[in-house]
Design a protein around this motif. Structure first.
Motif, PDB file in Angstrom:
ATOM      1  N   VAL A   9       0.857  -1.182   0.000  1.00 51.58           N
ATOM      2  CA  VAL A   9       0.000   0.000   0.000  1.00 51.58           C
ATOM      3  C   VAL A   9       0.892   1.231   0.000  1.00 51.58           C
ATOM      4  N   VAL A  10       0.605   2.186  -0.875  1.00 48.87           N
ATOM      5  CA  VAL A  10       1.352   3.443  -0.924  1.00 48.87           C
ATOM      6  C   VAL A  10       0.529   4.526  -0.246  1.00 48.87           C
ATOM      7  N   TRP A  11       1.116   5.185   0.725  1.00 49.35           N
ATOM      8  CA  TRP A  11       0.454   6.322   1.343  1.00 49.35           C
ATOM      9  C   TRP A  11       1.437   7.481   1.414  1.00 49.35           C
ATOM     10  N   HIS A  12       0.916   8.674   1.627  1.00 50.61           N
ATOM     11  CA  HIS A  12       1.750   9.868   1.668  1.00 50.61           C
ATOM     12  C   HIS A  12       1.570  10.558   3.014  1.00 50.61           C
ATOM     13  N   ASP A  13       2.594  11.263   3.422  1.00 51.66           N
ATOM     14  CA  ASP A  13       2.570  11.943   4.711  1.00 51.66           C
ATOM     15  C   ASP A  13       3.358  13.238   4.579  1.00 51.66           C
ATOM     16  N   GLY A  14       3.263  14.069   5.592  1.00 47.71           N
ATOM     17  CA  GLY A  14       4.050  15.292   5.620  1.00 47.71           C
ATOM     18  C   GLY A  14       5.302  15.080   6.456  1.00 47.71           C
ATOM     19  N   GLN A  15       6.275  15.956   6.281  1.00 48.44           N
ATOM     20  CA  GLN A  15       7.510  15.852   7.052  1.00 48.44           C
ATOM     21  C   GLN A  15       7.938  17.238   7.518  1.00 48.44           C
ATOM     22  N   ILE A  16       8.329  17.304   8.785  1.00 51.72           N
ATOM     23  CA  ILE A  16       8.888  18.539   9.343  1.00 51.72           C
ATOM     24  C   ILE A  16      10.383  18.330   9.496  1.00 51.72           C
ATOM     25  N   TYR A  17      11.168  19.062   8.748  1.00 53.19           N
ATOM     26  CA  TYR A  17      12.616  18.904   8.840  1.00 53.19           C
ATOM     27  C   TYR A  17      13.148  19.341  10.198  1.00 53.19           C
ATOM     28  N   ASN A  18      12.507  20.343  10.789  1.00 52.31           N
ATOM     29  CA  ASN A  18      13.031  20.904  12.030  1.00 52.31           C
ATOM     30  C   ASN A  18      11.861  21.225  12.944  1.00 52.31           C
TER      31      ASN A  18
END
Length: 258
Positions: free
Chosen positions: A32-41
């Motif tokens: 299953v492919v899902w997407h998410d957000g990322q906070i670098y800092n």
């Protein structure tokens, strides 16, 4: 539109194995492919909240340590604080005191001398950073046959791989601990255990301990607090505890979350 998270979709077995070369094909039926957000800092995000609060009238102070809670007639009426830079002390009063101190939440509750306040159970959680990307920079998760940590009861857990600034974050390992936030540290045995679990789940990665260039360690709230339970069962949602309604002093709230 570039900031919208795309929909989840399915991958065939062949596409899954193509994207993750070195993954053991045994038992693989697809993905299953899902997407998410990322906070670098995340520290910058915290600072953004502080600046926004200040712009709306909040008083903001740094390097200030709470040394005691001010209790008057059974009500928490403020805190006693010490300036870590100058040593100056002062009382700060308010109608409500919010204990949002993360892994120090139990320490703050312990300032209520003589009052039986239920402690919040925490689990030691570890991630490691390796100095190379994996799977063409995609984030993915694989199933490990090992339980979540020392003394854990369970048959499998998910390990997550997250690309981060040209490197890769692997995690997480969870285990019961009696360590304090100040004394919480990652041991070489814990690093080797996490890497071993990951290599068994994804043999093609061949991660070596020499590739580890950083670690994360934290104390996260557990769902039940039962040490017979799997330590990976972290709290599923944030909680706000009104200690007055729970039989404790009025005017004190604790915020607990992963």
């Amino acid at each position: 539109p570039a900031r919208r998270i795309p929909r989840t979709r399915l991958l065939t077995r062949a596409e899954c194995l193509r994207r993750l070369p070195g993954l053991s094909a045994e038992g693989v039926t697809g993905a299953v492919v899902w997407h998410d957000g990322q906070i670098y800092n995340s520290e910058r995000l915290t600072l953004a909240f502080v600046r926004a609060a200040s712009a709306r009238g909040a008083g903001v102070v740094n390097y200030l340590r709470v040394t005691d809670l001010l209790v008057m007639d059974g009500r928490v009426a403020g805190v006693r604080a010490e300036d870590r830079l100058t040593g100056a002390r002062r009382d700060v009063r308010g109608r409500v005191v919010v204990n949002a101190s993360g892994p120090w939440v139990n320490h703050v509750l312990g300032l209520l001398n003589g009052q039986a306040i239920p402690q919040i159970p925490h689990v030691k959680t570890i991630n490691v950073i390796i100095d190379r990307p994996l799977a063409d920079g995609h984030a993915f998760s694989v199933t490990s046959a090992s339980p979540a940590g020392p003394g854990a009861r369970g048959t499998a857990r998910r390990l997550f791989v997250t690309p981060w600034r040209g490197r890769t974050i692997l995690g997480s390992s969870h285990g019961w601990t009696g360590e304090t936030p100040e004394g919480c540290a990652v041991t070489s045995q814990e690093i080797e255990g996490l890497i071993g679990d990951f290599n068994r789940a994804y043999p093609g990665a061949r991660v070596q301990s020499e590739e580890v260039c950083g670690t994360y360690v934290g104390l996260l709230p557990h769902e039940s607090g039962d040490r017979a339970d799997d330590p990976a069962h972290l709290a599923r949602r944030y909680r706000i505890v009104d200690h007055g309604r729970a039989g404790g002093p009025v005017g004190l709230l604790s915020v607990i979350g992963v």
